[in-house]
Design an enzyme around this catalytic site. Sequence first.
Site, PDB file in Angstrom:
ATOM      1  N   GLU B 119       0.728  -1.067   0.013  1.00 31.95           N
ATOM      2  CA  GLU B 119      -0.182   0.006   0.073  1.00 31.95           C
ATOM      3  C   GLU B 119       0.969   1.339  -0.024  1.00 31.95           C
ATOM      4  OE1 GLU B 119      -2.178   0.514   3.647  1.00 31.95           O
ATOM      5  OE2 GLU B 119      -3.555   1.756   2.546  1.00 31.95           O
ATOM      6  N   LYS B 196      -9.432   2.305  -2.135  1.00 30.79           N
ATOM      7  CA  LYS B 196      -9.931   1.671  -0.854  1.00 30.79           C
ATOM      8  C   LYS B 196     -11.235   1.984  -0.236  1.00 30.79           C
ATOM      9  CE  LYS B 196      -7.360   1.841   3.657  1.00 30.79           C
ATOM     10  NZ  LYS B 196      -5.797   2.127   4.182  1.00 30.79           N
ATOM     11  N   CYS B 233      -5.741  -2.683   2.412  1.00 28.60           N
ATOM     12  CA  CYS B 233      -5.408  -2.632   3.702  1.00 28.60           C
ATOM     13  C   CYS B 233      -6.702  -2.721   4.713  1.00 28.60           C
ATOM     14  CB  CYS B 233      -4.821  -1.159   4.017  1.00 28.60           C
ATOM     15  SG  CYS B 233      -4.028  -1.078   5.562  1.00 28.60           S
TER      16      CYS B 233
END
Lengths: 384, 384
Positions: B119, B196, B233
């Site tokens: 990430e 995300k 994540c």
Amino acid sequence: MAGSPFESLEKTLEKHIPPVELKDVRRILFGNDTKKLELSQCAVEAALERDFELQGCMFEAGQEQLRQPRIVRVGLIQNAIVLPTDAPVMEQITALHRRVGEVVEVAAMCGVNIVCFQEAWTMPFAFCTREKMPWTEFAESAEEGPTIRFCQELAKKYNMIVVSPILERDEVHGDTLWNTAVVVSNSGAVLGKTRKNHIPRVGDFNESTYYMEGNTGHQVFQTQFGKIAVNICYGRHHPLNWFMYSMNGAEIIFNPSATVGELSEPMWPIEARNAAIANHCFTCAINRVGTEHFKNEFTSADGKKAHQDLGYFYGSSYVAAPDGSRSPGLSRTRDGLLVAELDLNLTRQINDKWGFKMTGRYDMYAQELTKAVQDDFKPNIVKE
Amino acid sequence: MAGSPFESLEKTLEKHIPPVELKDVRRILFGNDTKKLELSQCAVEAALERDFELQGCMFEAGQEQLRQPRIVRVGLIQNAIVLPTDAPVMEQITALHRRVGEVVEVAAMCGVNIVCFQEAWTMPFAFCTREKMPWTEFAESAEEGPTIRFCQELAKKYNMIVVSPILERDEVHGDTLWNTAVVVSNSGAVLGKTRKNHIPRVGDFNESTYYMEGNTGHQVFQTQFGKIAVNICYGRHHPLNWFMYSMNGAEIIFNPSATVGELSEPMWPIEARNAAIANHCFTCAINRVGTEHFKNEFTSADGKKAHQDLGYFYGSSYVAAPDGSRSPGLSRTRDGLLVAELDLNLTRQINDKWGFKMTGRYDMYAQELTKAVQDDFKPNIVKE
């Protein structure tokens, strides 16, 4: 391999790994150390005498100003069947009542408030055979019958919530069978029942031959000792099932199961624990132990010859906490009682810390899932 | 403890546990043994010379009559930042390009088809500081800019899909920032980008100060080497996020992450692996390594004094398979490349075996979830 005498992962690690490294190994594998819960000498002696493993552990929470700690003790019971599977039905049931009853008595000595038995605890896990008789004779009403009466007596005697997963006979609705957990209040009243939402069609787990997917949704039971739910066995593979119990407020979700080594053992430590993490709740995974032999042989749809057992139930019952920690597992081979003291305040504390519910974007998922179940659903795929 | 030199769980187990017991320990912890993938001598030597760990493993599937095996090699790269966090921005970016470029070259020697970086790989994970400058200067367009050009060159040169998670600057929509993964086809074309979906508010992960929840839904990218998705994540904590990528057809879901020991290490082996099991797909969890120091001190909302780092990124990148098995983890401390050979046929084979999609009752959940997000939602709670 599945039937090997390997006793428990935790004990093997402790035996071989030097303390300085064991600390890191334990932290990575099991999260924050749970404290050992000291249990009374009479309980320890009774467990020894009655030949079952007794373990105790504690999950603590931080102090708050406006709420007192909400301390609850749960008891997880795993056991082998007592009599051979061809013994008379009522004798098998009675022998299991006696065996589990003597474990519950020890749970009471340990101050347990909520006890949960394994899936279909009054019978062998005979669904592998695909035979209807005599196995359907083990089915009982959730509201009356020897097992519910037995659980009501235990509940009143010990002031304990009893979660009793049985094969249910529903006489009111066409004499159908269900895989059901009955929740008995500490008053002795039947608080309600909740049915297995997801039925397996895998390996020897031919349960769809006997009963359908549950129709009780995702009820949560408000008890004197917290809000509890029961996700029966194969439901543990379905994250949405855990999630929906949690959305309805469950603080502790029990997962009474029956599963064998060859099929699922590496998944066992993952799924209930992931559910505790993802849903900010406690989960209690319970599996039976031992190998159950059947008089008539059956095949397993795996190209192998007909045989008379479905493999080794590996026990390993455990409790997982919302902070990612977990209790040691009970033995892979012995009957056992795991007593875990939980401070339920931990659930909201971890909710506030990690915020998965707050950040969950459930409106987006409600919309996407509603589309995904339509016949004309077009997966969102990007091509060059 | 989090910064301890403890190298890897797997190596510690191998060092201390006798082979006969290690077999059971490994089976319970990691599932079916993955085979070691033999990598070319030149790759092994290059990794040694460039000072990063190189591991290879294989996930096999059963033979089928109508489909050939669908063999794909994925590469997971974990690394520490190269220059100090107060070096000039473009120098830091260039140094990371150089470092990751030399690892990708080895990935190419290993026959990798799809590579995924960690990430926000072009920068320190500076969101702990809550400062805007100079960190927002690391943001780049997903369609043009030095990093996407660099990835396009790699993709063409090595005939490799490149998944490049960056801090994105969206000039077209009000110059906003996003946490985005750009997927570059092996042709060199930008196949698309995915943002995300879930933004943390936990510990030092103050990312919600910088960017909002992604608006790209659950796109799946059809590549020459299978259908892939990217769950960035914190999305790994949300089972619904993995699930919706899978419902859209993802066979491999990458999870480029940045997370530290104190916060999440015991959850790390659980979540991506549970997602692989629950969704019948492969998951690839990637975390950076090392400790990143910042010039200006900052506080962590934990009652402790101001300090200059957010803890230790513990690496431990791994691949999990739908059958519950997983690769060994890369080191907790070193840069590394994990090459995993997957037979994508395993996903449908496990789907057919376990049937979680078939038994998932998604219509029920679509209805329940739609109700649960309403203002007037009444949790389904039974009281005595």
